[in-house]
Scaffold this active site. Sequence first.
Site, PDB file in Angstrom:
ATOM      1  N   ASP A 113       1.686  35.452  -4.330  1.00 20.19           N
ATOM      2  CA  ASP A 113       0.242  35.303  -4.184  1.00 20.19           C
ATOM      3  C   ASP A 113      -0.078  34.944  -2.736  1.00 20.19           C
ATOM      4  OD1 ASP A 113      -2.389  35.271  -4.920  1.00 20.19           O
ATOM      5  OD2 ASP A 113      -2.340  33.285  -5.816  1.00 20.19           O
ATOM      6  N   HIS A 120     -12.707  32.054   1.977  1.00 16.54           N
ATOM      7  CA  HIS A 120     -12.105  31.118   1.028  1.00 16.54           C
ATOM      8  C   HIS A 120     -11.294  30.051   1.766  1.00 16.54           C
ATOM      9  CE1 HIS A 120      -9.981  29.495  -2.417  1.00 16.54           C
ATOM     10  NE2 HIS A 120      -8.825  29.829  -1.872  1.00 16.54           N
ATOM     11  N   GLU A 186      -9.389  31.626  -9.960  1.00 13.78           N
ATOM     12  CA  GLU A 186      -9.440  32.294  -8.662  1.00 13.78           C
ATOM     13  C   GLU A 186      -9.555  33.795  -8.919  1.00 13.78           C
ATOM     14  OE1 GLU A 186      -7.126  29.187  -5.701  1.00 13.78           O
ATOM     15  OE2 GLU A 186      -6.139  31.078  -6.205  1.00 13.78           O
ATOM     16  N   GLU A 188      -9.134  37.357  -8.013  1.00 15.71           N
ATOM     17  CA  GLU A 188      -8.233  38.018  -7.071  1.00 15.71           C
ATOM     18  C   GLU A 188      -8.028  39.484  -7.455  1.00 15.71           C
ATOM     19  OE1 GLU A 188      -4.706  35.945  -6.004  1.00 15.71           O
ATOM     20  OE2 GLU A 188      -5.568  33.955  -6.348  1.00 15.71           O
ATOM     21  N   ASP A 220      -5.991  33.952 -10.982  1.00 12.89           N
ATOM     22  CA  ASP A 220      -4.942  32.975 -10.678  1.00 12.89           C
ATOM     23  C   ASP A 220      -5.441  31.592 -11.109  1.00 12.89           C
ATOM     24  OD1 ASP A 220      -2.714  31.684  -9.599  1.00 12.89           O
ATOM     25  OD2 ASP A 220      -3.656  31.475  -7.643  1.00 12.89           O
ATOM     26  N   ARG A 224      -6.286  22.101 -10.102  1.00 15.94           N
ATOM     27  CA  ARG A 224      -6.480  21.567  -8.753  1.00 15.94           C
ATOM     28  C   ARG A 224      -5.929  20.158  -8.588  1.00 15.94           C
ATOM     29  NH1 ARG A 224      -7.192  26.145  -5.959  1.00 15.94           N
ATOM     30  NH2 ARG A 224      -9.004  27.325  -6.664  1.00 15.94           N
ATOM     31  N   GLN A 227      -2.165  20.428  -8.398  1.00 17.68           N
ATOM     32  CA  GLN A 227      -1.852  21.068  -7.126  1.00 17.68           C
ATOM     33  C   GLN A 227      -2.001  20.097  -5.955  1.00 17.68           C
ATOM     34  OE1 GLN A 227      -4.321  24.479  -6.357  1.00 17.68           O
ATOM     35  NE2 GLN A 227      -3.383  24.928  -4.387  1.00 17.68           N
ATOM     36  N   LYS A 240      -0.027  26.084 -10.436  1.00 21.47           N
ATOM     37  CA  LYS A 240      -0.303  27.517 -10.459  1.00 21.47           C
ATOM     38  C   LYS A 240       0.530  28.287 -11.486  1.00 21.47           C
ATOM     39  CE  LYS A 240      -2.972  28.050  -6.645  1.00 21.47           C
ATOM     40  NZ  LYS A 240      -4.232  28.808  -6.578  1.00 21.47           N
ATOM     41  N   THR A 244      -1.148  33.390 -15.144  1.00 17.35           N
ATOM     42  CA  THR A 244      -1.838  34.312 -14.240  1.00 17.35           C
ATOM     43  C   THR A 244      -2.251  35.506 -15.084  1.00 17.35           C
ATOM     44  OG1 THR A 244      -0.457  33.634 -12.365  1.00 17.35           O
ATOM     45  CG2 THR A 244      -1.659  35.714 -12.157  1.00 17.35           C
ATOM     46  N   GLU A 349     -14.849  26.126  -4.722  1.00 13.53           N
ATOM     47  CA  GLU A 349     -15.824  26.422  -3.668  1.00 13.53           C
ATOM     48  C   GLU A 349     -17.256  26.377  -4.187  1.00 13.53           C
ATOM     49  OE1 GLU A 349     -14.354  29.968  -1.150  1.00 13.53           O
ATOM     50  OE2 GLU A 349     -13.269  30.064  -3.056  1.00 13.53           O
TER      51      GLU A 349
END
Length: 401
Positions: A113, A120, A186, A188, A220, A224, A227, A240, A244, A349
């Site tokens: 990834d 971003h 996420e 992607e 993804d 948080r 992480q 993560k 996925t 975000e």
Amino acid sequence: MSDSALFGPDNLPYGLFSTPDRPGHRRLGVRFGDDVLDLGAAAAAFGSAHADVLGAPSLNPLLAAGRAVWQAVRGEVRDWLTDEAHRETAARHLLPLSGVQLHLPFEVADYVDFYASEHHATNVGRIFRPDGDALTPNWKHLPIGYHGRAGTVVVSGTPVVRPQGQRKPPNEPLPVFGPSRRLDIEAEVGFVVGAPSELGRPVGLDGFRDHVFGVTLLNDWSARDLQAWEYVPLGPFLGKSFATSVSPWITPLDALDAARVAPPERDFPLLPYLDDSAEQVEPGGLDLRITVELNGHVIAEPPFATMYWTAAQQLAHMTVNGASLRTGDLYASGTVSGPEHKQRGSLLELTWGGREPLALPEGERAFLEDGDEVVLSAWAPGPGGGRIGMGEVRGRVEPSA
């Protein structure tokens, strides 16, 4: 435009399906409107020279066959579905999409990834380093990425169980264990490798089309809080690796020729293996228009055309040290975000680290709650002003086990 119109003869994405009467028998198919063409049965009926790879229970044999076969098969399938002389035979092998079960279309070899959106990366930098530089010094000189977990790549519709792990609340001296409280998405785009490469031989920018078969939408999922505690100094791991999600449909690269665009202007000269400024290098960007829905409400529309690093550059960087490609390798773009608030491809975000929750009819959301469903969809410009649809990616959050 209807979903059916997004999957016409200029698209023809590949998938893997089974039927209720034979649930254990998985077959390759191509989506055509609201139907699925049984590729193995059609290839046998038409006497195709590629019947062996089209009759396989996975996309991998076709992936491994290489670009010449990909193009030949695409031409055959299009002919079967559009030539009046073949209509009756082809119709016998079309099944309603609503009546089949879709599966992960290929066996994932490795998963990487990347982190290719400047918008971003800048947003994340400002959230976590408000008093420092938003971008790290290396960001505009190489495509940053990490090696993920291939075994937890799942097909759209697979439930996502809220992960558990260590997290350290800001006001606590020691970490605690439990379900993630900051579960995120996420948006992607993933790229599926077909033809392998030799160990020790890098794949240059001009080798992209020879090795990459097609494109898929990808979510993804990210914890948080897990992480944030684990990622220093080696990067993402358990935050993560739990899931996925990818689309059940892989769109061939050749279906996206009309969507090719130049990437954003680069701020620094690139090293030769990443330099795509030469006139003979085809435009490496793709104009994919992504939509993110949370519980049926559109919360973002990220534009893939804004991505700073292209898929060809990512492939070149991934192999420049001599690392080899394997059939079924999957690599993802990283979160797709644009310059506007409504174009941000993650809740991190959109809610600015959870400090500005989204207002939805069912209540505010800073991060995902159990029962929430996220759907990614997208389209790209097609020939003659048409549109090419991307298979959607859907996932619902379930409570921790």
